[in-house]
Design a protein around this motif. Structure first.
Motif, short mmCIF file in Angstrom:
data_model
loop_
_atom_site.label_atom_id
_atom_site.label_comp_id
_atom_site.label_asym_id
_atom_site.label_seq_id
_atom_site.Cartn_x
_atom_site.Cartn_y
_atom_site.Cartn_z
N LEU A 183 0.84 -1.16 -0.11
CA LEU A 183 0.13 -0.08 -0.02
C LEU A 183 0.89 1.17 0.18
O LEU A 183 0.43 2.34 -0.44
CB LEU A 183 -0.97 -0.19 1.25
CG LEU A 183 -1.69 -1.25 1.39
CD1 LEU A 183 -2.68 -0.99 2.80
CD2 LEU A 183 -2.87 -1.47 0.13
N TRP A 215 -4.11 0.12 -3.74
CA TRP A 215 -5.11 0.04 -2.73
C TRP A 215 -4.63 1.41 -1.53
O TRP A 215 -5.67 2.02 -1.37
CB TRP A 215 -5.42 -0.90 -1.80
CG TRP A 215 -6.41 -2.00 -2.68
CD1 TRP A 215 -6.11 -3.35 -3.00
CD2 TRP A 215 -7.78 -1.65 -3.17
NE1 TRP A 215 -7.01 -3.94 -3.74
CE2 TRP A 215 -8.00 -3.02 -3.65
CE3 TRP A 215 -8.74 -0.67 -3.11
CZ2 TRP A 215 -9.43 -3.08 -4.31
CZ3 TRP A 215 -9.84 -0.86 -3.81
CH2 TRP A 215 -10.12 -2.14 -4.42
N GLY A 216 -3.62 1.54 -1.47
CA GLY A 216 -3.08 2.54 -0.66
C GLY A 216 -3.24 4.05 -1.16
O GLY A 216 -3.76 4.77 -0.41
#
Length: 424
Positions: A152, A172-173
């Motif tokens: 992330l 997703w981070g």
RNA sequence: GGAGAGAUGGCAGAGUGGUCGAAUGCGGCGGUCUUGAAAACCGUUGUACCGCGAGGUACCGGGGGUUCGAAUCCCUCUCUCUCCGCCA
């Protein structure tokens, strides 16, 4: 800054109240009183001479016009001495005025009556708490390990590109960053805040207006070639929208919100405080700023506190709200509430928001005033602001608190923004 | 980066050495008229500081200079705009 009139009218009270901030103001206040008196005396004297000079000049003009050249020249001779003394007194006035300003900017804001006495964060007063601390068990991982596990955030990459404290968010981070920003901005809009996109770089006058300059320039990155500063918070550009402005009382309160990246040098920080996302040189934040009527500013402050509380509750984070004690407060604030969320793997509270009423302290610097309906004379307004919210520590807490064997659980309110219920 | 123009009251825009804190227009406020509104007309309309007050002083982007006197002349800095070049 405190106005000279105010200091003059309440010198002992100023000293007494500033002691709560662990600030000994006696000497400065005494000097201010003395210099203020001298300044006014000087202005009085020099104004009289200027009036005389103006009168003489007009007379000379008339004489020349009516052709009385000899009389005009005689009159001219009389001005030399006046002129000289005006020049001297003007210089004296400027010198005193400058000295006064130097003293004035050294005095911190007066803490409100609600501020508890105390020196350090230990003495802050917990006024509210909520949420449930999760039971993570033995294998709980700190957020920097989770960030690596799910790819992330890449801290090393940031070091390569820039240096420590400039992480690279990925996958997703990165998506989580964007989700949080959008969530916060949407919430702010629903609560009546107008969204603005300010510059991330400000000039000296703006830095002075909100109180970062002249004394705290060490906290800001300085682009010396152009003499501009990278903003440490959106508070600076957003509040400076109102520099040299007189608003109608009926427009108050004015509610603005802004997302911005924030840049802080954080010189001298070290150890566990800077691990992972705990303290960065660049981070994202959504800020709320209000301009309020002086009679209403504490109501407004309470409203901001409950608004920020609603955010951490929606994110399902265990939190507590602390009222800062005198010694832990900022130079510019009259009353500050800090929001802290529980970081379950680090097992510590992380500050994610600071909500403050500056009363007229910034407004005096900004020359931000308002006019009551039908009244001629403008009054100084009050300014307030708060983080709503700062991202990195929210992310740290979300990752740690929501870790499961299957991945990171996404809080319900963020699911529409993330497009997933779990990060894995 | 190169060349040029400019910075005046809430806005627009005159003023190029003397009762200029500043014409005029727009906007704002108050009034007359009107059942009400619009239009028209009349009046009013910057900020700060000093002074108990009368009143005074300062401010025409910032700083300095010339002059008895500067919005106006000179120097300097900053900023803005236009054109060209480069470019997201």
């Amino acid at each position: 800054m405190l106005s000279l009139k105010f200091i003059q009218e309440n010198p002992d009270w100023v000293v007494e109240r500033l002691a709560v901030k662990e600030f000994d103001a006696r000497e400065i206040v005494d000097q201010v009183l003395e210099l203020y008196r001298k300044r006014n005396e000087t202005q009085n004297k020099v104004d009289l001479r200027k009036a005389e000079m103006n009168k003489l000049s007009k007379e000379i003009g008339m004489l020349f016009k009516s052709g009385k050249t000899d009389e005009a020249n005689t009159a001219k001779a009389r001005t030399a001495e006046l002129k000289e003394s005006i020049k001297e007194m003007d210089q004296e006035f400027d010198r005193i005025d400058e000295e006064l300003m130097e003293l004035q900017v050294q005095l911190p804001n007066i803490p409100s009556e609600l501020v508890p006495a105390g020196k350090t964060a230990e003495d802050n007063l917990v006024v509210d708490e909520g949420g449930v601390k999760p039971e993570l068990g033995e294998n709980a991982k700190p957020h920097w390990e989770l960030a690596e596990q799910y790819d992330l955030i890449n801290f090393e990459l940031g070091v390569k590109i820039t240096g420590a404290g400039f992480p690279v968010y990925k996958g997703w981070g990165a998506r989580l960053q964007r989700a949080l920003i959008n969530f916060f901005l949407d919430q702010a809009r629903e609560n009546g805040f107008t969204e603005v996109q300010p510059p991330y770089v400000v000039n000296e006058a703006s830095g002075f207006g909100t109180g970062q300059l002249p004394d705290k320039e060490g906290q800001m990155y300085h682009a010396t070639a152009d003499n501009l500063y990278l903003i440490p918070t959106a508070e600076v550009p957003v509040t400076n929208i109102f520099r040299d402005v007189i608003v109608d009382a009926k427009e108050l309160p004015i509610k603005y919100t802004a997302y911005s990246a924030c840049f802080r040098r954080e010189a001298g920080s070290y150890g566990k405080d800077v691990r992972g996302l705990n303290r960065l040189h660049q981070f994202d934040k959504v800020e709320i700023v209000q301009v309020a009527h002086p009679d209403k500013s504490y109501e407004v402050l309470d409203g901001m506190v409950s608004y920020v509380k609603s955010l951490v509750e929606k994110l399902e984070l265990p939190f507590r709200i602390v009222r800062l004690c005198g010694g832990d407060m900022s130079f510019t604030s009259a009353l500050t509430y800090d929001f802290e969320v529980w970081s379950a793997a680090q097992e510590r509270w992380l500050e994610v928001s600071s909500v403050s009423n500056f009363e007229s302290f910034q407004a005096n610097r900004l020359k931000l005033r308002f006019r009551e309906e039908g009244q001629k004379k403008p009054q100084v307004a009050h300014t307030l602001n708060g983080s709503a919210l700062a991202l990195p520590r929210i992310v740290a807490a979300l990752l740690e608190n929501n870790q499961t064997a299957e991945g990171i659980r996404v809080p319900k309110v963020l699911v529409p923004y993330m497009g997933t219920e779990i990060i894995n």
